[in-house]
Design an enzyme around this catalytic site. Sequence first.
Site, PDB file in Angstrom:
ATOM      1  N   TYR A 102      -2.693  -9.817  -7.087  1.00 29.32           N
ATOM      2  CA  TYR A 102      -1.812  -9.661  -5.923  1.00 29.32           C
ATOM      3  C   TYR A 102      -1.566 -11.013  -5.286  1.00 29.32           C
ATOM      4  O   TYR A 102      -2.461 -11.871  -5.236  1.00 29.32           O
ATOM      5  CB  TYR A 102      -2.460  -8.764  -4.863  1.00 29.32           C
ATOM      6  CG  TYR A 102      -2.398  -7.294  -5.158  1.00 29.32           C
ATOM      7  CD1 TYR A 102      -1.310  -6.526  -4.751  1.00 29.32           C
ATOM      8  CD2 TYR A 102      -3.430  -6.662  -5.843  1.00 29.32           C
ATOM      9  CE1 TYR A 102      -1.259  -5.163  -5.005  1.00 29.32           C
ATOM     10  CE2 TYR A 102      -3.393  -5.295  -6.101  1.00 29.32           C
ATOM     11  CZ  TYR A 102      -2.302  -4.560  -5.685  1.00 29.32           C
ATOM     12  OH  TYR A 102      -2.248  -3.217  -5.940  1.00 29.32           O
ATOM     13  N   ARG A 151      -9.246  -0.893 -11.698  1.00 33.30           N
ATOM     14  CA  ARG A 151      -8.189   0.035 -11.293  1.00 33.30           C
ATOM     15  C   ARG A 151      -7.185   0.198 -12.428  1.00 33.30           C
ATOM     16  O   ARG A 151      -6.718  -0.796 -12.997  1.00 33.30           O
ATOM     17  CB  ARG A 151      -7.425  -0.489 -10.069  1.00 33.30           C
ATOM     18  CG  ARG A 151      -8.145  -0.610  -8.738  1.00 33.30           C
ATOM     19  CD  ARG A 151      -8.651   0.691  -8.129  1.00 33.30           C
ATOM     20  NE  ARG A 151      -7.905   1.926  -8.384  1.00 33.30           N
ATOM     21  CZ  ARG A 151      -6.814   2.319  -7.741  1.00 33.30           C
ATOM     22  NH1 ARG A 151      -6.299   1.586  -6.774  1.00 33.30           N
ATOM     23  NH2 ARG A 151      -6.207   3.457  -8.028  1.00 33.30           N
ATOM     24  N   HIS A 154      -1.079   0.407 -11.351  1.00 35.49           N
ATOM     25  CA  HIS A 154      -0.446   1.313 -10.387  1.00 35.49           C
ATOM     26  C   HIS A 154       0.533   0.551  -9.509  1.00 35.49           C
ATOM     27  O   HIS A 154       0.433  -0.656  -9.337  1.00 35.49           O
ATOM     28  CB  HIS A 154      -1.499   1.991  -9.498  1.00 35.49           C
ATOM     29  CG  HIS A 154      -2.328   1.007  -8.722  1.00 35.49           C
ATOM     30  ND1 HIS A 154      -3.450   0.409  -9.245  1.00 35.49           N
ATOM     31  CD2 HIS A 154      -2.179   0.496  -7.476  1.00 35.49           C
ATOM     32  CE1 HIS A 154      -3.963  -0.427  -8.343  1.00 35.49           C
ATOM     33  NE2 HIS A 154      -3.206  -0.409  -7.264  1.00 35.49           N
ATOM     34  N   HIS A 156       1.943   0.883  -5.537  1.00 39.77           N
ATOM     35  CA  HIS A 156       1.765   1.555  -4.250  1.00 39.77           C
ATOM     36  C   HIS A 156       3.132   1.972  -3.707  1.00 39.77           C
ATOM     37  O   HIS A 156       4.085   1.184  -3.766  1.00 39.77           O
ATOM     38  CB  HIS A 156       1.099   0.614  -3.244  1.00 39.77           C
ATOM     39  CG  HIS A 156      -0.289   0.199  -3.622  1.00 39.77           C
ATOM     40  ND1 HIS A 156      -1.417   0.835  -3.138  1.00 39.77           N
ATOM     41  CD2 HIS A 156      -0.751  -0.785  -4.435  1.00 39.77           C
ATOM     42  CE1 HIS A 156      -2.506   0.252  -3.632  1.00 39.77           C
ATOM     43  NE2 HIS A 156      -2.134  -0.741  -4.421  1.00 39.77           N
TER      44      HIS A 156
HETATM   45 FE   LIG Z   1      -3.575  -1.811  -5.711  1.00 38.20          FE
END
Ligand SMILES: [Fe+3]
Lengths: 233, 189
Positions: A102, A151, A154, A156
């Site tokens: 991110y 994770r 994905h 969001h």
């Molecule tokens: Fe995330």
Amino acid sequence: MSISRPAEAGSQPPLSYPAYRSNITRAPSRPLIRVPANFTDLAAPVYGYLPIGAGDTDLTRQHDGDPLGERIVVSGRVADEDGRPVTNTLVEVWQCNAAGRYRHALDDHPAPLDPNFSGAGRTVTDAEGRYRFVTIKPGAYPWRNHPNAWRPAHIHFSLFGSSLRSRLVTQMYFPNDPLFAYDPILQSIPDPRARERLVSAFDLDLTQPEWALGYRFDIVLRGRHSTPFEQRT
Amino acid sequence: MTGTAADRSIATPSQTVGPFFEVWLRSHHALGVLAGPETRGERLRLRVVVVDGDGAVVPDCLIEIYQADHDGEYGRESFSGFGRLPTGADGACEFETIRPGAVRSAAGIVQAPHVNVCLFARGLLRHLYTRVYFPDDPHLDADPILALVPPDRKHTLIAAPVGEGASVPRTFERVIRLQGDDETVFFDL
Ligand SMILES: [Fe+3]
């Protein structure tokens, strides 16, 4: 107005789910206080209806160069519990880059940042409740919930819908991800059929020849209560 | 059988906002100032502080507020009544807004002036709804939602004035305790 039903058993995650470790000190321990139907039908805030620019719906066009990764189209229909389209509602998305990183100060995953990818977009649903984004497929990323925790890939999503009670923040997953079984965030949803609703479907019709794979993700928002409930008070 | 029409009528499951939502907020989505120069009503600052079950402040919450205008009306063109801020390292965020008017429902029931709060955080799989009421408001005793709350928990919904009453605009603080002895009241809408 659609008639909102109580949540179908097992279709939503519980408040308390200790397998997700940061839930342990944050989940309320007392039962929620139920608000009567005639006080919950407040129309949703009108927010974010600024003009949507090309870069808002195409996350691959926010910088001078093309981001690295697999270009994808993500599209779907937003409806209420009665199947009626939710039109003109804000849809916001955010995600990591193709390497699983991110653009955020607290993300210390040692994967490269992509100077051509910020990872946030938004749009408004059309008259049929449809939305469409172009982006790149996000990578899986590690987190510290438990040893060797990852994770699944994905995106969001955040949506407003027609009332305060239709507010939704969720995550869209990709088909056949081997990490599903190990992910406490997805597994917190008790009913396996409800978990399936968060998995997008590969869609050849959305797929653009020689350009991008298409994934379909339809969303159902809670509706307003109906007048028969009001007559009870 | 999967993918039936009945299936599709069930609301999509909620998932956590996670720790990295500022990726999304950073561009143009944070909104801490609700009141413009034209907005009618008493200016005030609303400070929201979030504390977890260990008594530690929660620095990665997203707080959305939604409130009526000075006349108790929602969603007017002159005042959207919507705000959205992340909490900082001190677990707090502060909105510049106005004191809402009492809200009269279609059935004629009057609710005391209040601000609706929607709280998202890493660790929460579903967002939480709560309200902020203002102390010493004459409508508090007759508020139909406060009437649902056990007497020993009502105080968790009422903001506290900060500093001297003479300062303008006044600041009200509402500490949201997610868990524990003095846990805030959260609502199921
Ligand atoms: Fe995330």
